[in-house]
Write an enzyme that holds these catalytic residues in place. Structure first.
Site, PDB file in Angstrom:
ATOM      1  N   CYS A  72       0.853  -1.182   0.000  1.00  0.00           N
ATOM      2  CA  CYS A  72       0.000   0.000   0.000  1.00  0.00           C
ATOM      3  C   CYS A  72       0.891   1.235   0.000  1.00  0.00           C
ATOM      4  O   CYS A  72       1.676   1.427   0.940  1.00  0.00           O
ATOM      5  CB  CYS A  72      -0.891  -0.019   1.240  1.00  0.00           C
ATOM      6  SG  CYS A  72      -1.901   1.457   1.423  1.00  0.00           S
ATOM      7  N   CYS A 186      -0.782   3.476  -6.641  1.00  0.00           N
ATOM      8  CA  CYS A 186      -1.720   2.894  -5.674  1.00  0.00           C
ATOM      9  C   CYS A 186      -1.912   1.454  -6.123  1.00  0.00           C
ATOM     10  O   CYS A 186      -2.138   1.202  -7.316  1.00  0.00           O
ATOM     11  CB  CYS A 186      -3.049   3.651  -5.698  1.00  0.00           C
ATOM     12  SG  CYS A 186      -4.368   2.808  -4.790  1.00  0.00           S
TER      13      CYS A 186
HETATM   14  N1  DGL Z   1      -4.010   0.401  -2.076  1.00  0.00           N
HETATM   15  C1  DGL Z   1      -3.642   1.561  -1.356  1.00  0.00           C
HETATM   16  C2  DGL Z   1      -2.420   2.249  -1.952  1.00  0.00           C
HETATM   17  O1  DGL Z   1      -1.589   1.614  -2.580  1.00  0.00           O
HETATM   18  C3  DGL Z   1      -4.677   2.567  -0.898  1.00  0.00           C
HETATM   19  C4  DGL Z   1      -6.117   2.411  -1.147  1.00  0.00           C
HETATM   20  C5  DGL Z   1      -6.962   3.138  -0.093  1.00  0.00           C
HETATM   21  O2  DGL Z   1      -7.252   4.338  -0.267  1.00  0.00           O
HETATM   22  O3  DGL Z   1      -7.269   2.491   0.909  1.00  0.00           O
HETATM   23  O4  DGL Z   1      -2.220   3.424  -1.776  1.00  0.00           O
END
Ligand code: DGL
Length: 262
Positions: A72, A186
């Site tokens: 993330c 993301c």
């Molecule tokens: N998958 C996450 C990232 O790489 C964030 C998604 C969310 O906003 O929870 O930033």
């Protein structure tokens, strides 16, 4: 054999889990989704800083991985050091691929598509200073795309107009029309890569960090002999989230789902 735990706010980290399983087919790759606190991208820094280190410590206690992968960008660009200080296993983060994009751009203009949280991080300012001097970097934050990706993986249709609404302003003049590489910063976004590609002008290349994160996890993980085990998916937020996440987990090969109470 090595056991990894891949962690994200929701389904996005499944893109990293897939890359890791491909790169290290003999590993058991567990997964944890903090669905009870999803989405991270619109939370304040203080809220995330209060939650992430202790949640990761709990997850490591339960899953007992040899390596923890923070799949993330929103979490990694804020709390990687705090998480490392709380757990005793190696921690691999996921951060925007600014370096390869800055190296590969022909026009000198790159786009960073991320959550609203990630685009305002000081961590990104540092990456830009270090690796993209002399380049123009255009950041675009979207919480809508995260939502679209989360729903798409659970089997709902993708609204191309909404994707275009989120992506297109990045290409506005004066510098936007010269973007030739967009960093998917993301982990949710590779799940809707085709829809994002359609929303970009022709010829724009999309890059993500899945393979690089998998390679780094393999580099830092201790090689501990362990019995073979089934991969487990953990989820926060109780039985309702377990049920909501089950189709997405099943698509990525996770049949056993356990609820974590935090
Ligand atoms: N998958 C996450 C990232 O790489 C964030 C998604 C969310 O906003 O929870 O930033």
């Amino acid at each position: 054999m090595t056991r990894a735990l891949v962690f994200d706010s929701g389904v996005g980290g499944l893109t990293i889990a897939s890359a890791l399983r491909k790169a290290a087919p003999e590993w058991v790759v567990d997964y944890a989704a903090d669905s009870g606190f999803f989405p991270y991208g619109v939370k304040s820094d203080a809220e995330l800083q209060a939650r992430l280190p202790s949640l990761c410590a709990t997850l490591v206690d339960v899953a007992k991985p040899d390596v923890l992968v923070i799949a993330c960008n929103t979490a990694s660009t804020l709390s990687l050091n705090d998480i490392r200080a709380r757990v005793s296993v190696p921690v691999v983060g996921t951060v925007p691929a600014i370096k390869p994009a800055a190296e590969q751009t022909q026009t000198g203009v790159i786009g960073i598509l991320a959550t609203p949280g990630t685009v305002r991080r000081a961590y990104l300012d540092d990456l830009e200073r270090q690796f993209a001097a002399g380049r123009i970097v255009i950041r675009r934050g979207s919480a809508g795309l995260v939502d679209i990706a989360e729903r798409a993986v659970r089997g709902q249709p993708i609204d191309q107009e909404q994707v275009a609404y989120a992506v297109k302003p990045m290409f506005d003049p004066p510098d936007g029309p010269r973007i030739d590489i967009v960093v998917l910063a993301c982990t949710h976004f590779p799940l809707i890569r085709d829809a994002i590609a359609v929303a970009c002008p022709p010829g724009v290349r999309l890059i993500d960090t899945g393979d690089a994160v998998a390679r780094q996890a393999i580099r830092v993980a201790p090689q501990t002999p362990r019995p073979t085990g089934e991969a487990i998916a953990y989820v926060t937020g109780g039985a309702a989230n377990k049920a909501a996440m089950a189709p997405a987990f099943a698509r990525f090969g996770y049949e056993t789902i356990e609820i974590i109470d935090v």
